[in-house]
Design an enzyme around this catalytic site. Structure first.
Site, PDB file in Angstrom:
ATOM      1  N   ASP A  82     -31.098 -15.238 -47.723  1.00  0.00           N
ATOM      2  CA  ASP A  82     -31.142 -14.102 -48.645  1.00  0.00           C
ATOM      3  C   ASP A  82     -30.771 -12.827 -47.886  1.00  0.00           C
ATOM      4  O   ASP A  82     -31.283 -12.577 -46.793  1.00  0.00           O
ATOM      5  CB  ASP A  82     -32.564 -13.989 -49.217  1.00  0.00           C
ATOM      6  N   ASP A 104     -24.284  -9.788 -47.606  1.00  0.00           N
ATOM      7  CA  ASP A 104     -24.569  -8.593 -48.396  1.00  0.00           C
ATOM      8  C   ASP A 104     -23.797  -7.407 -47.832  1.00  0.00           C
ATOM      9  O   ASP A 104     -24.237  -6.750 -46.898  1.00  0.00           O
ATOM     10  CB  ASP A 104     -26.073  -8.316 -48.392  1.00  0.00           C
ATOM     11  N   HIS A 205     -31.203 -10.369 -58.542  1.00  0.00           N
ATOM     12  CA  HIS A 205     -32.257 -10.120 -57.562  1.00  0.00           C
ATOM     13  C   HIS A 205     -33.372  -9.307 -58.229  1.00  0.00           C
ATOM     14  O   HIS A 205     -33.157  -8.649 -59.233  1.00  0.00           O
ATOM     15  CB  HIS A 205     -31.697  -9.344 -56.372  1.00  0.00           C
ATOM     16  N   VAL A 228     -37.101 -14.427 -56.573  1.00  0.00           N
ATOM     17  CA  VAL A 228     -38.517 -14.043 -56.701  1.00  0.00           C
ATOM     18  C   VAL A 228     -39.127 -14.007 -55.305  1.00  0.00           C
ATOM     19  O   VAL A 228     -39.105 -15.013 -54.593  1.00  0.00           O
ATOM     20  CB  VAL A 228     -39.296 -15.026 -57.598  1.00  0.00           C
TER      21      VAL A 228
END
Length: 277
Positions: A82, A104, A205, A228
């Protein structure tokens, strides 16, 4: 079963017409709690960890933890990185055996985000690992990083971004926020526009703070993964805090940590059911 490739997991999610959750872990207890919840509900899901949480386990350590438990499960699960903001974290996760990864580059301008994401995709392709990318900045606190930007995803950029980067999943900003300190306000009209433009499935997200009816509505917009984290961490911390409040002399660590694991499992089951009611 062994950990499955993230792209295959998405296919399972789509074929079963369910909503896939992506649940953030940090240590052994949260990992076991999440995986036991996935097995109990029988909904194919992601377990994931961000680089800012990896120091307790290491990339190789978290792979070993998850793999050992997943082999005893019948429900498919993928291990996802993540918010891989740094290329070295992204590559470390791929090399360690993660079966799905996120790069990201949302903090960059459009062209630099494309270049950065394409570099990551090209690296992961050699390992056969799918890549989630992010277009548009998502507000709120994500682990130890606070993003004050409020830059929603521009539908006009979506198709070009996906085609030029080759990413497999796209995380979008449509009023969702990380953490639970701010109230999300989901713009479903914008989400609909993005869905029309995107040739790949979408990711949301900040699932901890979004209302149940809105979470369930997202499946209609080709959202296959909802993240989550905060609710699970709060459950874990509150369980340990409760044990201390009950007995300041408590020394039975296994009992305290088992209770914390159970609290994460219970909360994960609640979220999976909430996503799929």
């Amino acid at each position: 079963m062994p950990l499955v490739n993230g792209k295959l997991l998405v296919r399972f999610i789509q074929e079963q017409q369910v909503m896939g959750g992506a649940f953030n872990t940090t240590n052994l207890e949260t990992t076991v709690g999440i995986l036991e919840a996935i097995e109990e509900t029988k909904i194919p899901s992601f377990i994931q960890i961000a680089p800012s949480n990896i120091e307790l386990a290491s990339y190789e350590g978290i792979v070993e933890m998850v793999e050992r438990k997943a082999k005893l499960m019948d429900t498919p699960v993928a291990l996802h990185l993540d918010h891989g903001k740094k290329m070295e974290d992204f590559k470390a996760a791929v090399r360690a055996g993660f079966t799905s990864v996120m790069i990201d580059g949302a903090e960059f301008d459009f062209e630099k985000n494309i270049r950065y994401t394409k570099e990551a995709v090209d690296f992961a392709r050699a390992y056969g690992i799918p890549v989630e990318a992010e277009l548009g900045a998502i507000k709120g606190k994500e682990d130890d990083h606070v993003n004050e930007a409020d830059c929603k995803t521009d539908p006009k950029q979506v198709k070009e971004f996906v085609e030029r980067t080759g990413c497999d999943l796209l995380a979008v900003s449509v009023g969702n926020v990380h953490g639970m300190a701010e109230e999300p306000c989901i713009d479903f009209d914008l989400l609909a526009e993005i869905e029309k433009e995107s040739p790949i499935p979408l990711v949301i997200h900040g699932g901890s703070g979004i209302a149940s009816e809105q979470l369930q509505k997202m499946k209609a917009y080709n959202v296959v993964k909802i993240n989550v984290a905060s609710e699970l961490r709060q459950s874990y911390i509150q369980s340990i805090g409760h044990a201390y409040d009950e007995n300041h002399q408590e020394a039975n660590l296994i009992a305290v940590l088992t209770s914390a694991k159970n609290s994460v499992q219970k909360k994960t089951i609640e979220k999976i059911k909430e996503l799929n009611d």
